[in-house]
Design an enzyme around this catalytic site. Structure first.
Site, PDB file in Angstrom:
ATOM      1  N   GLY A  70      15.425  86.603  18.105  1.00  0.00           N
ATOM      2  CA  GLY A  70      15.137  85.416  18.913  1.00  0.00           C
ATOM      3  C   GLY A  70      13.675  85.028  18.972  1.00  0.00           C
ATOM      4  O   GLY A  70      13.283  84.229  19.815  1.00  0.00           O
ATOM      5  N   LEU A  71      12.844  85.580  18.078  1.00  0.00           N
ATOM      6  CA  LEU A  71      11.422  85.194  18.074  1.00  0.00           C
ATOM      7  C   LEU A  71      11.080  84.372  16.820  1.00  0.00           C
ATOM      8  O   LEU A  71       9.925  84.217  16.465  1.00  0.00           O
ATOM      9  CB  LEU A  71      10.527  86.434  18.198  1.00  0.00           C
ATOM     10  CG  LEU A  71      10.736  87.249  19.484  1.00  0.00           C
ATOM     11  CD1 LEU A  71       9.853  88.488  19.509  1.00  0.00           C
ATOM     12  CD2 LEU A  71      10.480  86.403  20.731  1.00  0.00           C
ATOM     13  N   SER A  72      12.118  83.870  16.174  1.00  0.00           N
ATOM     14  CA  SER A  72      11.967  82.901  15.073  1.00  0.00           C
ATOM     15  C   SER A  72      11.245  83.421  13.846  1.00  0.00           C
ATOM     16  O   SER A  72      10.347  82.760  13.299  1.00  0.00           O
ATOM     17  CB  SER A  72      11.259  81.631  15.571  1.00  0.00           C
ATOM     18  OG  SER A  72      12.097  80.949  16.423  1.00  0.00           O
TER      19      SER A  72
ATOM     20  N   ASP B 177      11.888  75.591  16.747  1.00  0.00           N
ATOM     21  CA  ASP B 177      11.226  76.778  16.182  1.00  0.00           C
ATOM     22  C   ASP B 177      10.202  76.404  15.113  1.00  0.00           C
ATOM     23  O   ASP B 177       9.077  76.912  15.091  1.00  0.00           O
ATOM     24  CB  ASP B 177      12.271  77.726  15.572  1.00  0.00           C
ATOM     25  CG  ASP B 177      13.341  78.104  16.568  1.00  0.00           C
ATOM     26  OD1 ASP B 177      13.143  77.843  17.779  1.00  0.00           O
ATOM     27  OD2 ASP B 177      14.376  78.635  16.152  1.00  0.00           O
TER      28      ASP B 177
ATOM     29  N   GLU C 273      17.400  74.752   7.437  1.00  0.00           N
ATOM     30  CA  GLU C 273      18.443  75.417   8.237  1.00  0.00           C
ATOM     31  C   GLU C 273      19.747  74.615   8.199  1.00  0.00           C
ATOM     32  O   GLU C 273      20.820  75.168   7.980  1.00  0.00           O
ATOM     33  CB  GLU C 273      17.991  75.544   9.704  1.00  0.00           C
ATOM     34  CG  GLU C 273      16.696  76.305   9.904  1.00  0.00           C
ATOM     35  CD  GLU C 273      16.880  77.813   9.965  1.00  0.00           C
ATOM     36  OE1 GLU C 273      18.015  78.275  10.165  1.00  0.00           O
ATOM     37  OE2 GLU C 273      15.874  78.533   9.795  1.00  0.00           O
TER      38      GLU C 273
ATOM     39  N   GLY D   4      15.403  88.893  13.614  1.00  0.00           N
ATOM     40  CA  GLY D   4      16.752  88.804  14.189  1.00  0.00           C
ATOM     41  C   GLY D   4      16.802  89.049  15.680  1.00  0.00           C
ATOM     42  O   GLY D   4      17.814  89.535  16.180  1.00  0.00           O
TER      43      GLY D   4
ATOM     44  N   GLU E 108      16.061  75.693  26.908  1.00  0.00           N
ATOM     45  CA  GLU E 108      16.878  76.421  25.919  1.00  0.00           C
ATOM     46  C   GLU E 108      18.163  75.662  25.626  1.00  0.00           C
ATOM     47  O   GLU E 108      18.842  75.190  26.555  1.00  0.00           O
ATOM     48  CB  GLU E 108      17.196  77.812  26.492  1.00  0.00           C
ATOM     49  CG  GLU E 108      17.232  78.888  25.462  1.00  0.00           C
ATOM     50  CD  GLU E 108      15.850  79.156  24.847  1.00  0.00           C
ATOM     51  OE1 GLU E 108      15.548  78.590  23.776  1.00  0.00           O
ATOM     52  OE2 GLU E 108      15.096  79.934  25.443  1.00  0.00           O
ATOM     53  N   HIS E 109      18.478  75.563  24.346  1.00  0.00           N
ATOM     54  CA  HIS E 109      19.653  74.813  23.874  1.00  0.00           C
ATOM     55  C   HIS E 109      19.571  73.345  24.289  1.00  0.00           C
ATOM     56  O   HIS E 109      20.590  72.695  24.524  1.00  0.00           O
ATOM     57  CB  HIS E 109      20.957  75.466  24.349  1.00  0.00           C
ATOM     58  CG  HIS E 109      21.235  76.763  23.623  1.00  0.00           C
ATOM     59  ND1 HIS E 109      21.818  76.814  22.383  1.00  0.00           N
ATOM     60  CD2 HIS E 109      20.944  78.048  23.953  1.00  0.00           C
ATOM     61  CE1 HIS E 109      21.902  78.083  21.989  1.00  0.00           C
ATOM     62  NE2 HIS E 109      21.378  78.855  22.924  1.00  0.00           N
ATOM     63  N   THR E 110      18.363  72.847  24.379  1.00  0.00           N
ATOM     64  CA  THR E 110      18.150  71.431  24.696  1.00  0.00           C
ATOM     65  C   THR E 110      17.704  70.650  23.460  1.00  0.00           C
ATOM     66  O   THR E 110      17.891  69.440  23.411  1.00  0.00           O
ATOM     67  CB  THR E 110      17.055  71.281  25.775  1.00  0.00           C
ATOM     68  OG1 THR E 110      15.957  72.121  25.402  1.00  0.00           O
ATOM     69  CG2 THR E 110      17.565  71.689  27.147  1.00  0.00           C
TER      70      THR E 110
END
Ligand code: GLA
Length: 389
Positions: A125-127, A173, A161, A123, A35-37
Site C-alpha cells: 500500500g505504499l505504491s 499514486d 495500470e 505490495g 481513500e477510494h475517492t
C-alpha cells in the site's frame, strides 16, 4: 532513502560491465486521507515518502532492453519496439507498459540497459508500482530529451495500470510520485487535476507508517469490485436526479433521497466516498491551520468509514489501528492505500513517537503473532532524473 548510490553503481558495473549515464528516481507515497475517492473524481491528500525506486541506465542504439531488478534478484531481456506483458517476469510489465504508452503518444523510445533498485516496501500500500512507473518514465524522458507535464506523466502511469495491466485504479499514486514536493503533502482534485501543495509543518507531531507485513489477498479483484459498486451507486442516483457521472457530483442528501430505491451495499459504498470527500477538504484546512486534534479525528473517522461502509480493512489493519488509538500521543490512525492489508498511517506527538512505535509493534505481535514494521518519513520530492556523466 536507504539505497546507496555507490552500491547501485557497483551492481550496475557487475551486471553490464559499464558505467551508467542516467539516474532516475521516484518515491513511494502514503495517503494521509482521501481513500477510494480518486476514481470517483474526488479529493485526495497524499505525500511522497523517503523510500524510492532508483534506475541506473544507459540508452542503447538498438531496441533491446536488458533489465536487472537488483532488489528482486531477477533479470530479463525484452524489446522496446514490441512492449508486451511477461508471465515469467511480471515486474517488467511496468517498464513495458510505460514504453507502450510513450509510443502511443509518439515519443522516441530506444532500448536500454537498466538496473532497478528500490526500498519502497513492495505490495503493502505504499505504491511501489507507481514509483517504478514514474522512475521508468523519468529515465526515458531524460534519454529521449523530452519532458512531460506532471499531470500528463501521472495520467500515462494510470493508463499503464488501466489499459496495460487491467486494474481500474485512479490517478493518486502516480500523481504524488511525480508531483510531490519536499516538506509538503499534495491536495489533488482528481477531476480537474488542480493541486495545492500543503506544508507538513507540525512542530509537535509527525506521521508514523505501520506495516501489517502480511500479504494482501485478491486486492486487484476486490478493488475492481469497489469501482463497479461505485458505478452502480451513481446509476441509482442518476435515475432519481442526474447531476453527473461520478459520486463526486452527489451530496449526502441526494444519497439519503434514493436510499429506499438502492441496494444497501451500494448505499454504504457511496456514503463512504461522499463523506470521505468532505473529510479530505476538512483535513486540508486542518493541516493548513495546524489543527492536529482535528486532523487526527478526521483520520480516525475515515478509517471507521473504510472499515464499516467500504469494507476494505483487514483483521490485521484493524488490530494496528485499535492499538494505535489506545496509545499515548496518538491523534488519529487509519489504514492507507487500497486496503485489504498493507499499511496504516498514524498522526503522533513527536515526543511520543518512539514509545508509540515500540508499543504498537509489541502489541501487534502479541495479538497476531506477526512482526510488523514501522517507518517514519518526512514528505519527499517527486520523481526526477539526471545525467551521471
Ligand atoms: C490504490 C490505487 C489508487 C487509489 C487507492 C485508494 O492505491 O492505486 O488510485 O484508488 O488505492 O485510495
Amino acid at each position: 532513502m536507504s539505497i546507496h548510490i555507490d552500491d547501485a553503481l557497483q551492481a550496475y558495473k557487475r551486471c553490464f560491465d559499464s558505467t551508467p549515464t542516467i539516474a532516475a528516481r521516484a518515491p513511494g507515497r502514503v495517503n494521509i486521507i482521501g481513500e477510494h475517492t480518486d476514481y470517483n473524481d474526488g479529493f485526495v491528500l497524499p505525500m511522497a515518502i523517503e523510500h524510492d525506486t532508483l534506475i541506473l541506465g544507459v540508452p542503447r542504439q538498438d531496441q533491446v532492453l536488458n533489465m536487472r531488478a537488483e532488489t528482486l534478484g531477477r533479470s530479463a531481456r525484452l524489446r522496446a519496439d514490441v512492449p508486451a506483458r511477461s508471465a515469467q517476469e511480471p515486474w517488467t510489465d511496468y517498464v513495458s507498459g510505460v514504453i507502450a504508452e510513450l509510443q502511443k503518444l509518439g515519443y522516441p523510445v530506444s532500448g536500454a540497459d537498466l538496473l532497478i533498485v528500490g526500498d519502497v516496501p513492495v505490495g503493502c500500500g505504499l505504491s511501489s508500482s507507481a514509483a517504478l512507473e514514474m522512475a521508468v518514465l523519468a529515465f526515458f524522458e531524460k534519454a529521449g530529451g523530452f519532458q512531460m507535464q506532471g499531470p500528463d506523466a501521472a495520467r500515462l502511469g494510470q493508463r499503464v495500470e488501466n489499459d496495460f495491466l487491467g486494474l481500474s485504479t485512479g490517478i493518486m499514486d502516480q500523481f504524488i510520485s511525480r508531483c510531490g514536493r519536499l516538506g509538503h503533502a499534495l491536495f489533488l482534485d482528481c477531476r480537474s487535476y488542480d493541486y495545492t501543495l500543503v506544508p507538513v509543518a507540525f512542530k509537535d507531531a509527525l506521521f508514523v507508517i505501520a506495516n501489517t507485513a502480511c500479504p494482501r489477498g485478491l486486492t486487484a479483484s476486490k478493488y475492481n469490485e469497489r469501482v463497479s459498486e461505485c458505478t452502480a451507486a451513481v446509476e441509482a442516483l442518476k435515475h432519481a436526479k442526474d447531476k453527473g457521472n461520478k459520486l463526486r457530483d452527489y451530496t449526502l442528501a441526494d444519497l439519503e433521497g434514493v436510499r429506499h430505491a438502492m441496494d444497501p451495499l451500494h448505499f454504504r459504498r457511496a456514503r463512504h466516498v461522499i463523506t470521505e470527500n468532505a473529510r479530505t477538504l476538512d483535513a486540508k484546512a486542518a493541516m493548513e491551520s495546524g489543527g492536529l486534534e482535528q486532523l487526527g479525528t478526521l483520520m480516525t473517522a475515515s478509517d471507521i468509514s473504510l472499515k464499516e461502509d467500504y469494507e476494505v480493512t483487514s483483521p490485521e489493519l484493524d488490530v494496528l489501528t485499535a492499538i494505535a488509538r489506545s496509545l499515548p500521543g496518538c491523534y488519529g490512525a487509519r489504514m492507507t492505500g487500497a486496503g485489504f492489508g498493507g499499511c496504516t498511517i498514524n498522526l503522533v506527538a513527536k515526543n511520543a513517537a518512539e514509545s508509540f512505535s515500540a508499543q504498537l509493534l509489541e502489541g501487534y505481535k502479541k495479538e497476531t503473532g506477526r512482526t510488523g514494521e514501522v517507518y517514519i518519513s518526512a514528505p519527499a520530492d517527486g520523481a526526477g532524473a539526471f545525467f551521471l556523466s
